[in-house]
Enzyme design. Structure first.
Site, PDB file in Angstrom:
ATOM      1  N   GLY A 193       0.799  -1.321  -0.095  1.00 33.09           N
ATOM      2  CA  GLY A 193      -0.004   0.374  -0.115  1.00 33.09           C
ATOM      3  C   GLY A 193       0.551   1.167  -0.102  1.00 33.09           C
ATOM      4  N   PHE A 244     -14.371   3.645   3.525  1.00 32.97           N
ATOM      5  CA  PHE A 244     -13.060   3.246   2.529  1.00 32.97           C
ATOM      6  C   PHE A 244     -12.231   3.463   1.632  1.00 32.97           C
ATOM      7  CE2 PHE A 244     -10.984  -0.636   0.522  1.00 32.97           C
ATOM      8  CZ  PHE A 244     -10.350  -1.202   1.205  1.00 32.97           C
ATOM      9  N   GLU A 294       3.878   4.254   5.943  1.00 33.28           N
ATOM     10  CA  GLU A 294       2.625   3.964   5.771  1.00 33.28           C
ATOM     11  C   GLU A 294       1.397   4.238   4.902  1.00 33.28           C
ATOM     12  OE1 GLU A 294       0.876   1.106   6.159  1.00 33.28           O
ATOM     13  OE2 GLU A 294       1.102  -0.258   7.557  1.00 33.28           O
ATOM     14  N   ASP A 295       0.806   3.752   3.900  1.00 34.77           N
ATOM     15  CA  ASP A 295       0.144   4.216   3.488  1.00 34.77           C
ATOM     16  C   ASP A 295      -1.376   4.881   3.660  1.00 34.77           C
ATOM     17  OD1 ASP A 295      -1.081   1.480   4.539  1.00 34.77           O
ATOM     18  OD2 ASP A 295      -2.291   0.734   2.652  1.00 34.77           O
ATOM     19  N   ARG A 325      -4.749  -0.013  -7.312  1.00 31.85           N
ATOM     20  CA  ARG A 325      -3.958   0.766  -6.632  1.00 31.85           C
ATOM     21  C   ARG A 325      -3.073   2.020  -7.146  1.00 31.85           C
ATOM     22  NH1 ARG A 325      -2.003  -1.878  -2.164  1.00 31.85           N
ATOM     23  NH2 ARG A 325      -2.466  -4.725  -2.683  1.00 31.85           N
ATOM     24  N   ASP A 351      -5.874   3.024  10.020  1.00 27.63           N
ATOM     25  CA  ASP A 351      -6.967   2.876  10.273  1.00 27.63           C
ATOM     26  C   ASP A 351      -7.151   2.030  11.761  1.00 27.63           C
ATOM     27  OD1 ASP A 351      -9.712   1.708  10.231  1.00 27.63           O
ATOM     28  OD2 ASP A 351      -9.094   0.195   8.265  1.00 27.63           O
ATOM     29  N   LYS A 386      -7.141   7.537   9.700  1.00 26.54           N
ATOM     30  CA  LYS A 386      -8.488   7.550  10.028  1.00 26.54           C
ATOM     31  C   LYS A 386      -9.193   8.368  11.158  1.00 26.54           C
ATOM     32  CE  LYS A 386     -10.298   4.500   7.206  1.00 26.54           C
ATOM     33  NZ  LYS A 386     -10.194   2.647   6.310  1.00 26.54           N
ATOM     34  N   THR A 425      -1.724  -3.966  11.795  1.00 33.71           N
ATOM     35  CA  THR A 425      -1.031  -3.464  11.122  1.00 33.71           C
ATOM     36  C   THR A 425       0.632  -2.685  12.155  1.00 33.71           C
ATOM     37  OG1 THR A 425      -2.412  -3.611   9.265  1.00 33.71           O
ATOM     38  CG2 THR A 425       0.073  -3.819   8.887  1.00 33.71           C
TER      39      THR A 425
END
Ligand code: IMP
Ligand code: MG
Length: 193
Positions: free
Chosen positions: A58, A166, A113-114, A179, A117, A145, A121
């Protein structure tokens, strides 16, 4: 919906854009913010041995843009994490699929990081990276988020705070698609329900 705000809008992006309920961040907005993050990171880490560590897959697009906006000498590396999700909901389990290649001892590690959330992760990857004994370990996430219940991870840099929706594009996927969208959009709920 009609596509806008990207320089490729005469190409058949429209089929992917049709699956978005809105464009949240245009290509231009992202580029501007990435440049700003690059300036801040360059100033904050001047004179230090910096390693940018992207999380597959990501953060690939973000990392590739950000590294070119960081003007101080630095290295890049990649870690792999696979979160198992049901549909577009949050991760139920996180497996590390690739460790770093570089020796991090005494160096300044910045995890790229993308999206932040649930934080599941990030927590797993940060635990793994800590074992490599970097001098410092911080996080730069393109998106965060707004969420109440999640793992408390301190982010040193955040590109954009977004609502708990999302999103896809600019590296972020739904079932490995989208992507390659140059912007970030909200995926229509009918795509994943
Ligand atoms: P976590 O819940 O913070 O552990 O996020 C796990 C991973 O799920 C992220 O690194 C993303 O790859 C993915 N993810 C979370 N939210 C979204 C989203 O809105 N769109 C696409 N992927 C997401
Ligand atoms: Mg994903």
């Amino acid at each position: 919906m009609t596509s806008f705000g990207n320089s490729l809008n005469h190409l058949p992006l429209a089929s992917m854009d049709d699956d978005l309920s809105s464009v949240l961040l245009t290509e231009g907005q992202i580029a501007e913010r990435v440049a700003e993050l690059g300036r801040r990171i360059s100033a904050d880490y001047a004179g230090r041995d910096l390693v940018l560590i992207g999380v597959l897959k990501g953060s690939l697009i973000f990392l590739s843009d950000l590294t070119r906006r960081v003007t101080i000498p630095h290295s890049i590396d990649l870690v792999g994490a696979q979160s198992y999700m049901s549909g577009a909901s949050t991760a139920e389990r996180v497996d590390v699929t690739k460790d770093i290649d570089l020796d991090l001892r005494g160096r300044h590690a910045l995890l790229i990081e993308d999206i932040y959330d649930t934080g599941g992760t990030m927590r797993v990857i940060l635990d793994m990276l800590r074992m490599h004994q970097p001098a410092t370990l911080e996080v730069c996430s393109l998106l965060s988020k707004k969420k109440r219940d999640r793992e408390g991870v301190d982010l040193k840099y955040v590109g954009f705070e977004i609502e708990d929706v999302f999103v896809v594009g600019y590296g972020l996927d739904y079932k490995e698609r989208y992507r390659n969208l140059p912007h970030i959009g909200v995926l229509s709920p009918e795509i994943y329900t």
